[in-house]
Design a protein around this motif. Structure first.
Motif, short mmCIF file in Angstrom:
data_model
loop_
_atom_site.label_atom_id
_atom_site.label_comp_id
_atom_site.label_asym_id
_atom_site.label_seq_id
_atom_site.Cartn_x
_atom_site.Cartn_y
_atom_site.Cartn_z
N ARG A 65 0.82 -1.21 0.00
CA ARG A 65 0.00 0.00 0.00
C ARG A 65 0.86 1.27 0.00
NH1 ARG A 65 -2.25 -2.44 4.71
NH2 ARG A 65 -3.92 -3.90 4.21
N LEU A 66 2.15 1.08 0.19
CA LEU A 66 3.03 2.22 0.39
C LEU A 66 4.11 2.27 -0.69
CD1 LEU A 66 3.55 4.59 2.29
CD2 LEU A 66 4.96 3.10 3.70
N THR A 67 3.69 2.12 -1.94
CA THR A 67 4.65 2.16 -3.03
C THR A 67 5.18 3.56 -3.26
OG1 THR A 67 2.80 2.41 -4.58
CG2 THR A 67 3.65 0.18 -4.21
N ASN A 68 4.41 4.56 -2.88
CA ASN A 68 4.84 5.94 -3.05
C ASN A 68 3.97 6.83 -2.16
OD1 ASN A 68 6.10 8.21 -4.03
ND2 ASN A 68 4.96 8.28 -5.94
N VAL A 69 4.62 7.78 -1.46
CA VAL A 69 3.87 8.73 -0.64
C VAL A 69 3.30 9.79 -1.58
CG1 VAL A 69 3.96 10.33 1.29
CG2 VAL A 69 5.47 8.34 1.26
N LYS A 70 2.00 9.97 -1.56
CA LYS A 70 1.35 10.81 -2.57
C LYS A 70 1.27 12.28 -2.19
CE LYS A 70 0.58 7.31 -5.25
NZ LYS A 70 1.32 7.20 -6.53
N LEU A 71 1.08 12.58 -0.90
CA LEU A 71 0.95 13.96 -0.43
C LEU A 71 1.98 14.20 0.67
CD1 LEU A 71 -2.95 14.25 -0.10
CD2 LEU A 71 -1.52 14.85 -2.08
N ILE A 72 2.73 15.31 0.56
CA ILE A 72 3.77 15.61 1.53
C ILE A 72 3.66 17.07 1.95
CG2 ILE A 72 6.26 15.73 1.95
CD1 ILE A 72 6.64 13.52 -0.12
N LEU A 73 3.75 17.30 3.26
CA LEU A 73 3.78 18.66 3.81
C LEU A 73 5.20 18.96 4.27
CD1 LEU A 73 2.13 21.18 4.63
CD2 LEU A 73 1.80 20.11 6.87
N ASN A 74 5.71 20.13 3.89
CA ASN A 74 7.09 20.48 4.17
C ASN A 74 7.15 21.90 4.74
OD1 ASN A 74 9.89 20.62 4.19
ND2 ASN A 74 10.07 20.98 2.00
N CYS A 75 7.59 22.03 5.98
CA CYS A 75 7.76 23.35 6.60
C CYS A 75 9.19 23.80 6.39
CB CYS A 75 7.44 23.28 8.09
SG CYS A 75 7.82 24.82 8.97
N LEU A 76 9.39 24.89 5.66
CA LEU A 76 10.73 25.39 5.36
C LEU A 76 11.23 26.38 6.40
CD1 LEU A 76 10.41 25.82 1.50
CD2 LEU A 76 11.50 23.96 2.76
N GLY A 77 10.34 26.84 7.27
CA GLY A 77 10.78 27.73 8.35
C GLY A 77 11.53 28.93 7.84
N SER A 78 12.79 29.07 8.28
CA SER A 78 13.61 30.22 7.89
C SER A 78 14.40 29.98 6.61
CB SER A 78 14.58 30.57 9.03
OG SER A 78 15.46 29.48 9.28
N ILE A 79 14.29 28.78 6.05
CA ILE A 79 15.03 28.48 4.83
C ILE A 79 14.58 29.41 3.71
CG2 ILE A 79 15.45 26.74 3.04
CD1 ILE A 79 15.22 24.61 5.16
N GLY A 80 15.54 30.07 3.08
CA GLY A 80 15.21 30.97 1.99
C GLY A 80 14.83 32.37 2.42
N GLN A 81 14.84 32.64 3.73
CA GLN A 81 14.45 33.97 4.23
C GLN A 81 15.68 34.79 4.61
OE1 GLN A 81 10.89 34.74 4.45
NE2 GLN A 81 11.04 32.93 3.17
N ASP A 82 15.61 36.09 4.39
CA ASP A 82 16.66 37.02 4.82
C ASP A 82 18.05 36.62 4.31
OD1 ASP A 82 14.74 38.49 6.29
OD2 ASP A 82 14.94 37.09 7.96
N MET A 83 18.12 36.23 3.06
CA MET A 83 19.39 35.79 2.48
C MET A 83 20.16 36.97 1.90
SD MET A 83 18.43 32.24 0.54
CE MET A 83 17.14 33.04 -0.41
#
Length: 453
Positions: free
Chosen positions: A347-365
């Motif tokens: 039943r787990l051949t592929n994870v279909k939906l993923i939530l990703n919190c990037l937080g401070s990544i990409g901010q204030d660079m």
């Protein structure tokens, strides 16, 4: 002085990714490209020298892979010569500059990495008139999003020194990826993952992987490397306030609240038993947080959402599930998958939906004292049906959604995000509202519905 390459077994995560790449439709699916708009003029010679400095500093950026006798080795040379690229397209109409920047970024993103040769990262400066963008592309088999941020911080520091005519000096030695890989191997050999594996076997027993209902069926399961693209969504100010209020009331993180909002949308869309993937940074120590490497992991969160449950109750359950998940995030998903019973694995051949919190990544660079703004990623392939990544910045929550264009229209993705927005708005004034009273336009489904060939 070390002059010969260091050779170690690749990590479990890297081996799994390498195997995926042997049959993937589009190898760029595991490229991470950051388009960074520059707020000032970049000294290219200093940038080029800074790039060499950063590659010299971090093992992952110099590494390559060698497969032999059924095993995959990570080969880390002591030094690799690299150069940044300066690209100056000729654009006669200034109004076409934005389109040309997008075209160049897409072209750079799509260029193949040769894993057996390396290096696994490249940098370009694109200059059109007075406008400039940095295009950084790394291969996800060696660097994740957090590691990319560490890389850029070092690039900024090195560039600032070189512009001043000084030799780059860093306050700390770089953390070696090979030490991290050896630590993982030691944990596996000593059985330190046993407790977490028992947790996942119990937690994932009988899972039903969830997806957003497809706009069209393609007669086969969706897979890593299918055609894809990204779209951005800015949450409303009311949603920002609602999410913050709910998080404060429950003593929860913004991530738990976002997870709960998505669960409510999917539950009201048709599926009550839900399994969603969560992208974990998996960096628990200061050493790991300073490492340029591939450490991130995907964990699974299950939920049974009843119509009688309130928004607050769903968020509370998401909060508790998130804290529980963090206790077991260190076991790589391929190891978890291999330890599951056959019925669960099927039943787990592929994870279909993923939530990703990037937080401070990409901010204030910055690059030295030049401000950098991250623009929309030029992805052309999808890793899952949908991946919702979001930043909680000073001007509100911004999401970037990567989705499979073979089965979804862009409007379906945006409609889902508007539904999540509505749930967060409700949370501000009516967190006791039963889930059954929430109206959504999104439709959800069990991924098994689409698993026919």
């Amino acid at each position: 002085m070390i002059t010969r390459p260091l050779v170690i077994p690749a990590t479990v995560q890297q081996v799994a990714r390498w195997h995926t790449l042997q049959s993937v439709r589009d190898s760029s699916v595991h490229h991470i490209t950051w388009r960074l708009e520059c707020a000032g003029h970049v000294d290219f010679d200093a940038l080029d020298a800074a790039w060499q400095t950063v590659v010299n500093r971090h093992e992952s950026l110099r590494s390559r892979f060698v497969a032999r006798d059924g095993e995959l080795d990570l080969v880390i040379p002591p030094a690799v010569d690299v150069t940044a690229r300066l690209i100056e397209p000729v654009v006669l109409d200034v109004d076409q500059a934005a389109q040309e920047f997008q075209r160049v970024a897409a072209e750079l993103h799509a260029q193949e990495f040769h894993l057996e040769v390396g290096p696994m990262a490249r940098l370009a400066l694109v200059r059109i008139g007075a406008q400039e963008e940095l295009i950084l592309t790394v291969h996800h088999i060696v660097v994740d999003g957090w590691g990319t941020m560490v890389l850029l911080n070092d690039l900024s520091a090195a560039y600032a020194s070189l512009v001043r005519g000084e030799k780059p000096v860093f306050t700390n030695d770089a953390v070696s990826f090979h030490s991290y890989a050896e630590k993982l191997r030691s944990e596996a050999e000593q059985g330190r993952w046993r407790r977490s594996l028992d947790h996942w076997r119990t937690t994932l027993d009988g899972i039903v992987v969830t997806t957003v209902a497809y706009d069209r069926e393609i007669g086969r399961p969706t897979t890593v490397g299918d055609p894809g693209k990204t779209v951005r969504y800015r949450f409303t100010a009311q949603a920002d306030l609602g999410g913050a209020a709910l998080a404060q009331e429950l003593g929860a993180t913004q991530f738990s609240v976002m997870l709960a909002a998505w669960q409510i949308v999917l539950a009201r869309g048709g599926e009550r038993e839900l399994t969603i993937g969560v992208s974990s940074m998996n960096r628990n120590t200061r050493s790991e947080q300073a490492l340029v490497g591939f450490l991130s992991n995907v964990c699974l969160v299950r939920a049974a959402v009843d119509d009688q449950a309130s928004i607050g109750e769903v968020a509370t359950a998401a909060r508790d599930a998130t804290w529980n998940l963090l206790s077991h995030q260190g076991v790589p998903l391929p190891v978890v998958h291999a330890a599951l019973p056959e019925a669960t694995r099927s039943r787990l051949t592929n994870v279909k939906l993923i939530l990703n919190c990037l937080g401070s990544i990409g901010q204030d660079m910055t690059l030295g004292d030049i401000g950098l703004t991250m623009l929309q990623a030029p992805n052309r392939a999808s890793r899952s049906d949908m991946i919702v990544s979001y930043w909680d910045g000073s001007d509100g929550i911004l999401a970037e959604i990567e989705y499979n264009t073979e089965v979804y229209e862009e409007e379906t993705v945006l409609r889902m995000m508007r539904d999540m927005d509505d749930v967060l708005v409700m949370a501000a004034t009516d967190m006791d509202r039963p889930v059954g009273g929430v109206r959504v336009r999104t439709r959800s489904a069990s991924a098994a519905r689409y698993q026919r060939t």
